[in-house]
Design a protein around this motif. Structure first.
Motif, PDB file in Angstrom:
ATOM      1  N   ARG A 116     -42.334  46.157  16.818  1.00 24.87           N
ATOM      2  CA  ARG A 116     -41.202  46.273  17.614  1.00 24.87           C
ATOM      3  C   ARG A 116     -40.078  46.899  17.421  1.00 24.87           C
ATOM      4  O   ARG A 116     -39.522  47.709  17.861  1.00 24.87           O
ATOM      5  CB  ARG A 116     -40.913  44.941  18.495  1.00 24.87           C
ATOM      6  CG  ARG A 116     -39.887  45.141  19.329  1.00 24.87           C
ATOM      7  CD  ARG A 116     -39.563  43.278  19.769  1.00 24.87           C
ATOM      8  NE  ARG A 116     -39.072  42.679  18.462  1.00 24.87           N
ATOM      9  CZ  ARG A 116     -38.936  41.679  18.636  1.00 24.87           C
ATOM     10  NH1 ARG A 116     -39.341  40.784  19.528  1.00 24.87           N
ATOM     11  NH2 ARG A 116     -38.469  41.016  17.322  1.00 24.87           N
ATOM     12  N   GLY A 118     -43.395  47.774  22.070  1.00 25.95           N
ATOM     13  CA  GLY A 118     -41.761  47.304  21.939  1.00 25.95           C
ATOM     14  C   GLY A 118     -41.595  46.058  22.809  1.00 25.95           C
ATOM     15  O   GLY A 118     -40.418  45.453  22.232  1.00 25.95           O
ATOM     16  N   SER A 119     -42.489  45.504  23.417  1.00 27.05           N
ATOM     17  CA  SER A 119     -41.939  44.183  23.939  1.00 27.05           C
ATOM     18  C   SER A 119     -42.831  43.033  23.535  1.00 27.05           C
ATOM     19  O   SER A 119     -42.483  42.081  23.632  1.00 27.05           O
ATOM     20  CB  SER A 119     -42.896  44.140  25.528  1.00 27.05           C
ATOM     21  OG  SER A 119     -44.134  44.583  25.414  1.00 27.05           O
ATOM     22  N   ALA A 120     -43.556  43.339  22.388  1.00 25.39           N
ATOM     23  CA  ALA A 120     -44.059  42.409  21.644  1.00 25.39           C
ATOM     24  C   ALA A 120     -44.721  41.418  22.421  1.00 25.39           C
ATOM     25  O   ALA A 120     -45.501  41.305  23.522  1.00 25.39           O
ATOM     26  CB  ALA A 120     -43.362  41.891  20.452  1.00 25.39           C
ATOM     27  N   LYS A 131     -46.399  42.095  14.956  1.00 22.53           N
ATOM     28  CA  LYS A 131     -45.899  42.632  16.326  1.00 22.53           C
ATOM     29  C   LYS A 131     -44.383  42.783  16.091  1.00 22.53           C
ATOM     30  O   LYS A 131     -43.807  43.767  16.589  1.00 22.53           O
ATOM     31  CB  LYS A 131     -46.243  41.613  17.254  1.00 22.53           C
ATOM     32  CG  LYS A 131     -47.575  41.699  17.681  1.00 22.53           C
ATOM     33  CD  LYS A 131     -47.907  40.717  18.919  1.00 22.53           C
ATOM     34  CE  LYS A 131     -49.311  40.776  19.228  1.00 22.53           C
ATOM     35  NZ  LYS A 131     -49.527  40.037  20.586  1.00 22.53           N
ATOM     36  N   ASN A 132     -43.688  41.991  15.488  1.00 26.37           N
ATOM     37  CA  ASN A 132     -42.051  42.034  15.420  1.00 26.37           C
ATOM     38  C   ASN A 132     -41.843  43.234  14.736  1.00 26.37           C
ATOM     39  O   ASN A 132     -40.982  43.778  14.975  1.00 26.37           O
ATOM     40  CB  ASN A 132     -41.505  40.615  15.045  1.00 26.37           C
ATOM     41  CG  ASN A 132     -41.689  39.528  16.037  1.00 26.37           C
ATOM     42  OD1 ASN A 132     -41.785  39.795  17.303  1.00 26.37           O
ATOM     43  ND2 ASN A 132     -41.696  38.323  15.665  1.00 26.37           N
ATOM     44  N   LYS A 149     -38.103  50.996  18.450  1.00 24.56           N
ATOM     45  CA  LYS A 149     -36.916  50.612  19.342  1.00 24.56           C
ATOM     46  C   LYS A 149     -36.241  52.371  19.890  1.00 24.56           C
ATOM     47  O   LYS A 149     -35.849  52.319  20.753  1.00 24.56           O
ATOM     48  CB  LYS A 149     -35.821  50.049  18.429  1.00 24.56           C
ATOM     49  CG  LYS A 149     -35.773  48.478  18.460  1.00 24.56           C
ATOM     50  CD  LYS A 149     -34.867  47.979  17.665  1.00 24.56           C
ATOM     51  CE  LYS A 149     -35.155  46.376  17.806  1.00 24.56           C
ATOM     52  NZ  LYS A 149     -34.039  45.678  17.073  1.00 24.56           N
TER      53      LYS A 149
END
Length: 485
Positions: free
Chosen positions: A445, A402-404, A441-442, A449
């Motif tokens: 993420r 989630g923080s990527a 990664k994005n 959420k």
């Protein structure tokens, strides 16, 4: 394994013989008591406790010599703590006193085996007007006995000498109703100190004093600095209120007192969630209960031993339902993550045939994800030497996703991976691999959420927790646990 402040199994005795009250009293007590309090507000005093002010002219808490009709005596060795209170206040706040001083119970006690219902059918109703009552604290005969107020003959001297004496009975509880606190029998245990000849049970006296203070709308005297002490005081007071069927009156006071700790309370709940879940349930505190539930569900089954057999089955059912919901959400998210893919400049899905380097970056991400979310993953990381897999901790894994950014699979990992194939390793390929991995990664993420939500009051900026915090109570959940309010 998480430790808890009330893991002492010896203190988990069941209160199977608590007095009961009718459900109508719970709904009407607040309105009636507020009306009576308006008439007595001029006589209020914030002095609580024992026998201060013995003058016959005193007419304020705790000694209403002029208007009180119930004498309550707590005695231990040379110490005695006395109250002269009002039947109306006591019976409206407590099902125990309502039953013990009712007309039906008085008739039953005076006539032995006489059937109270036959008296009622012939219109033989006696009024309690002018009657006086006396209760004394019976410490019991053994360490396992729970101290209990017992009805005794009224004292002539305290009320002026012309008072009819009720029979020296110990009220028996009527049949239990389906109210909220009925299900607490297997949850609570009175942890009042054992009585000895040389050591008066000061905490017992203090707990009873707080109980009566709350009946008269005074704030209980409890620790407002040390939250660990406050927890013990609140727990003991709640258990006493549960025994005397006064949860509806005491619960909100406990809730108010603990919520004043704010940040310190949230930290304490995070340390001992099962303990505060039980306390929040007994006090009917939605804030404390939900805060504790989030931690309990996130760590389940870590708190099983502290909760099974100590809370009603409805609470266990709720926890298990929330655990199942969380697992279903995780499964849906994981399915999305496994399907993540990059595309070429022409919009095609990346494959080994159209973009070998990009496909390698996808393989690197999936290998990392598999090793961090599969309990029995084979310990053959392509980035490091074989070894035992780290303990499964999906909360931290999803939080990293989630923080990527550089929280996982950073620059050095890309370099190590590309060096495995010498023909792939170059400065340009490292930069391109990092860019493509960042794109993946994005995407990941965005997929997680839903799991990144936190419904805690706890400020997580001071440090994250190793489990998911997205459990939330819905209206139907409150109805399941607390019933219709």
């Amino acid at each position: 394994m998480v430790s808890y402040p009330d893991d002492n199994s010896s203190s988990s005795r069941s209160l199977s013989s608590r007095p009961a009250r009718s459900s109508s009293i719970a709904s009407s007590s607040r309105t009636s008591m507020s009306t009576v309090r308006r008439h007595h507000r001029h006589a209020r005093s914030h002095a609580g406790g024992g026998g201060g002010g013995s003058s016959h002219l005193q007419n304020e808490f705790p000694l209403f010599f002029q208007t009180g009709d119930v004498e309550i005596v707590l005695a231990s060795g040379k110490r005695e703590q006395k109250y002269v209170l009002h039947r109306l206040y006591l019976s409206q706040a407590s099902g125990f006193f309502e039953a013990g001083m009712s007309e039906e119970w008085s008739r039953s006690g005076l006539s032995g085996q006489q059937d109270a219902s036959s008296n009622a059918s012939t219109g033989s109703r006696r009024s309690n007007d002018g009657k006086r009552w006396r209760y004394e604290l019976d410490w019991g005969k053994g360490a396992e006995d729970i101290p209990m107020l017992v009805q005794k003959p009224a004292s002539d001297s305290i009320f002026g000498g012309n008072t009819p004496k009720p029979p020296p009975l110990r009220p028996k509880p009527p049949a239990a109703s389906n109210g909220f606190f009925r299900s607490m029998a297997n949850m609570t245990a009175i942890n009042l100190p054992a009585q000895t000849a040389d050591e008066p049970a000061d905490e017992t006296f203090k707990t009873y004093d707080n109980l009566f203070r709350i009946f008269y709308n005074y704030p209980p005297i409890m620790d407002s600095v040390n939250i660990a002490n406050a927890y013990i005081e609140c727990k003991t007071l709640l258990q006493l209120a549960d025994m005397y069927d006064a949860i509806d009156i005491v619960g909100p006071r406990i809730d108010h007192h603990l919520l004043r700790f704010q940040g310190r309370l949230w930290k304490q709940i995070a340390k001992y969630p099962p303990s505060y879940l039980k306390l929040g349930y007994l006090a009917r505190s939605k804030v404390i209960f939900q805060e504790s539930l989030i931690h309990v569900v996130g760590q389940w089954p870590a708190g099983t031993g502290q909760l099974r057999g100590h809370v009603p089955q409805s609470v266990i059912d709720l926890i298990e339902d929330k655990v199942d919901e969380l697992e279903e959400t995780k499964s849906r998210v994981e399915s999305k993550l496994w399907r993540l893919t990059l595309t070429t400049s022409r919009g095609e899905r990346v494959t080994p045939h159209n973009s070998w380097l990009d496909w390698q970056m996808m393989s690197l991400w999936r290998q990392w994800f598999a090793e961090n979310t599969t309990q029995n993953a084979t310990p053959t990381s392509i980035l490091k030497a074989p070894g035992p897999p780290p303990p499964l901790n999906t909360g931290r894994v999803f939080r990293k996703i989630g923080s990527a950014g550089s929280s996982y699979l950073g620059h050095d990992d890309v370099k190590k991976f590309l060096k495995i194939s010498s023909e792939l390793y170059s400065r340009d390929n490292v930069r391109r691999g990092e860019r493509r991995l960042e794109e993946l990664k994005n995407l990941a993420r965005d997929a997680v959420k839903l799991l990144m939500r936190s419904y805690l009051e706890l400020d997580l900026r001071e440090g994250g927790l190793p489990y998911l915090l997205c459990t939330r109570m819905e209206e139907r959940d409150w109805q399941l646990v607390f019933g219709d309010d």
